[in-house]
Scaffold this active site. Sequence first.
Site, mmCIF file in Angstrom:
data_model
loop_
_atom_site.group_PDB
_atom_site.id
_atom_site.type_symbol
_atom_site.label_atom_id
_atom_site.label_comp_id
_atom_site.label_asym_id
_atom_site.label_seq_id
_atom_site.Cartn_x
_atom_site.Cartn_y
_atom_site.Cartn_z
ATOM 1 N N SER A 29 -43.427 -19.662 13.387
ATOM 2 C CA SER A 29 -43.359 -18.198 13.884
ATOM 3 C C SER A 29 -41.622 -17.846 14.000
ATOM 4 C CB SER A 29 -43.975 -18.029 15.094
ATOM 5 O OG SER A 29 -43.257 -18.628 16.262
ATOM 6 N N ARG A 51 -35.162 -43.822 8.560
ATOM 7 C CA ARG A 51 -34.585 -42.351 8.690
ATOM 8 C C ARG A 51 -33.841 -41.867 7.889
ATOM 9 N NH1 ARG A 51 -36.201 -39.608 13.509
ATOM 10 N NH2 ARG A 51 -37.603 -40.961 14.906
ATOM 11 N N MET A 105 -39.127 -31.001 13.821
ATOM 12 C CA MET A 105 -39.350 -31.876 14.830
ATOM 13 C C MET A 105 -38.624 -33.356 14.524
ATOM 14 S SD MET A 105 -40.452 -29.944 17.212
ATOM 15 C CE MET A 105 -40.921 -31.135 18.186
ATOM 16 N N ASN A 137 -30.083 -24.480 15.286
ATOM 17 C CA ASN A 137 -31.345 -25.053 16.124
ATOM 18 C C ASN A 137 -31.638 -23.960 17.310
ATOM 19 O OD1 ASN A 137 -33.584 -26.647 16.709
ATOM 20 N ND2 ASN A 137 -32.429 -27.627 18.541
ATOM 21 N N HIS A 140 -33.969 -24.576 20.780
ATOM 22 C CA HIS A 140 -34.464 -25.335 21.651
ATOM 23 C C HIS A 140 -35.119 -24.580 22.968
ATOM 24 C CE1 HIS A 140 -35.318 -29.108 23.566
ATOM 25 N NE2 HIS A 140 -34.764 -28.534 24.617
ATOM 26 N N GLU A 168 -25.353 -35.372 18.571
ATOM 27 C CA GLU A 168 -25.836 -35.744 19.982
ATOM 28 C C GLU A 168 -27.087 -34.449 20.126
ATOM 29 O OE1 GLU A 168 -25.106 -36.375 24.775
ATOM 30 O OE2 GLU A 168 -23.506 -35.645 23.506
ATOM 31 N N LEU A 169 -28.319 -35.002 20.406
ATOM 32 C CA LEU A 169 -29.446 -34.152 20.455
ATOM 33 C C LEU A 169 -29.375 -33.095 21.354
ATOM 34 C CD1 LEU A 169 -32.413 -34.108 19.228
ATOM 35 C CD2 LEU A 169 -33.103 -35.360 21.160
ATOM 36 N N GLU A 178 -37.628 -16.239 21.768
ATOM 37 C CA GLU A 178 -36.957 -16.923 20.696
ATOM 38 C C GLU A 178 -37.097 -15.806 19.534
ATOM 39 O OE1 GLU A 178 -38.460 -20.830 20.000
ATOM 40 O OE2 GLU A 178 -39.249 -21.062 22.160
HETATM 41 N N1 NHR Z 1 -30.868 -33.734 15.207
HETATM 42 C C1 NHR Z 1 -29.749 -33.845 15.769
HETATM 43 N N2 NHR Z 1 -29.078 -34.626 15.325
HETATM 44 N N3 NHR Z 1 -29.067 -32.774 16.931
HETATM 45 C C2 NHR Z 1 -30.165 -31.988 17.157
HETATM 46 O O1 NHR Z 1 -29.681 -31.195 18.234
HETATM 47 C C3 NHR Z 1 -31.170 -31.903 16.723
HETATM 48 C C4 NHR Z 1 -31.686 -32.713 15.717
HETATM 49 C C5 NHR Z 1 -33.116 -32.531 15.146
HETATM 50 C C6 NHR Z 1 -34.119 -31.814 15.746
HETATM 51 C C7 NHR Z 1 -34.624 -30.051 17.057
HETATM 52 C C8 NHR Z 1 -35.172 -30.667 18.354
HETATM 53 C C9 NHR Z 1 -35.105 -29.675 19.571
HETATM 54 O O2 NHR Z 1 -34.571 -28.697 19.499
HETATM 55 C C10 NHR Z 1 -33.522 -30.713 16.652
HETATM 56 C C11 NHR Z 1 -32.356 -30.940 17.160
HETATM 57 C C12 NHR Z 1 -37.431 -33.347 17.308
HETATM 58 C C13 NHR Z 1 -37.285 -34.508 18.619
HETATM 59 C C14 NHR Z 1 -37.993 -35.648 18.486
HETATM 60 O O3 NHR Z 1 -37.956 -36.214 19.479
HETATM 61 C C15 NHR Z 1 -36.294 -33.856 19.613
HETATM 62 C C16 NHR Z 1 -35.769 -32.760 19.469
HETATM 63 C C17 NHR Z 1 -35.768 -31.816 18.529
HETATM 64 C C18 NHR Z 1 -36.732 -32.314 17.241
HETATM 65 N N4 NHR Z 1 -38.503 -36.019 17.587
HETATM 66 C C19 NHR Z 1 -39.372 -37.079 17.070
HETATM 67 C C20 NHR Z 1 -38.489 -38.112 16.382
HETATM 68 O O4 NHR Z 1 -38.867 -39.059 16.333
HETATM 69 C C21 NHR Z 1 -40.757 -36.745 16.410
HETATM 70 C C22 NHR Z 1 -41.431 -35.860 17.194
HETATM 71 C C23 NHR Z 1 -42.819 -35.347 16.463
HETATM 72 O O5 NHR Z 1 -42.928 -35.889 15.025
HETATM 73 O O6 NHR Z 1 -43.597 -34.664 17.148
HETATM 74 O O7 NHR Z 1 -37.795 -37.653 15.424
HETATM 75 O O8 NHR Z 1 -35.518 -30.213 20.762
HETATM 76 C C1 GAR Z 2 -40.634 -23.260 19.263
HETATM 77 O O1 GAR Z 2 -40.883 -22.631 20.616
HETATM 78 C C2 GAR Z 2 -39.318 -23.860 19.266
HETATM 79 O O2 GAR Z 2 -38.238 -23.439 20.052
HETATM 80 C C3 GAR Z 2 -39.752 -25.356 19.447
HETATM 81 O O3 GAR Z 2 -40.906 -25.336 19.004
HETATM 82 C C4 GAR Z 2 -41.322 -24.197 18.736
HETATM 83 C C5 GAR Z 2 -41.746 -23.817 17.172
HETATM 84 O O4 GAR Z 2 -42.473 -22.784 17.022
HETATM 85 N N1 GAR Z 2 -38.790 -26.459 18.952
HETATM 86 C C6 GAR Z 2 -38.692 -27.632 19.606
HETATM 87 O O5 GAR Z 2 -39.719 -27.871 20.453
HETATM 88 C C7 GAR Z 2 -37.852 -28.375 18.749
HETATM 89 N N2 GAR Z 2 -37.943 -29.665 19.283
HETATM 90 P P1 GAR Z 2 -42.541 -22.203 15.580
HETATM 91 O O6 GAR Z 2 -42.903 -23.274 14.572
HETATM 92 O O7 GAR Z 2 -43.616 -21.061 15.597
HETATM 93 O O8 GAR Z 2 -41.338 -21.346 15.437
#
Ligand code: NHR
Ligand code: GAR
Length: 217
Positions: free
Chosen positions: A13, A65, A90, A107, A109, A143-144, A174
């Site tokens: 979305s 990865r 994700m 990104n 969040h 850093e995440l 958002e």
């Molecule tokens: N990568 C980096 N290096 N830095 C960030 O700030 C990132 C990123 C990758 C994705 C989005 C994110 C968020 O906004 C994002 C930001 C996935 C996970 C996670 O734990 C955490 C944060 C975000 C996205 N993913 C699992 C993994 O093992 C899988 C989870 C799943 O598939 O449902 O990668 O929060």
């Molecule tokens: C959104 O709320 C976004 O902020 C969140 O997932 C949803 C995605 O919705 N992102 C995360 O949680 C990243 N870890 P969308 O697919 O409809 O845009």
Amino acid sequence: MKRIVILISGRGSNMEAIVQRCAAEGWPAAVVAVISNRPDAAGLAFASAHGIAAAVVDHRAWRERAAFDQALAQAIDAHEPDLVVLAGFMRILGADFVRRYEGRLLNIHPSLLPAFPGLHTHRRALQAGCKLAGATVHFVTPELDHGPIVMQSVVPVQSGDDEHALAARVLATEHVIYPQSVRWFVEGLLVLGDGLVRQREGRPQLLVADAAPPVHR
Ligand code: NHR
Ligand code: GAR
């Protein structure tokens, strides 16, 4: 014309909101591709229906990865993007990937960073008794969820909220702050320095939303 590639994992979305605003407001940009790490992502159909290249790089096809990151980068680079947008993407990305797109990787969040980086943000905010919640658009760093903040939205947590209700209220904001942030990027209005982001014209980088009912979608 700036070229935008959007990465999704599901519903998409936020991607839709960006595609629609870009067209409606005539940004000097085009969304040239939408790439998902999951073949079943609903957002892929929207992209195709709008004449945008839609591709899948399934993370399950690679054991390492770093190998997935490389395949993903290859798929992205084929579209020669000026900006890469994570929209509900994700998979955590490695430092090499992030450095490749340094300064052009955004990104969103669903929390008020630096609170609640990582997963299950709404559940954790409710468990902590937070009275405010929101979303954060930031440049991605290795850093995440720690990169320089472009824009934030704030919404009230209401009594009786569950995860779903709070997520919907945050999501509606958002759909405002992510297109706004991307528009500023493609218009060259974001200035990055000392780990902070400034809007060149001094526009507010904060959206305070009232308690109006969430837009469900
Ligand atoms: N990568 C980096 N290096 N830095 C960030 O700030 C990132 C990123 C990758 C994705 C989005 C994110 C968020 O906004 C994002 C930001 C996935 C996970 C996670 O734990 C955490 C944060 C975000 C996205 N993913 C699992 C993994 O093992 C899988 C989870 C799943 O598939 O449902 O990668 O929060
Ligand atoms: C959104 O709320 C976004 O902020 C969140 O997932 C949803 C995605 O919705 N992102 C995360 O949680 C990243 N870890 P969308 O697919 O409809 O845009």
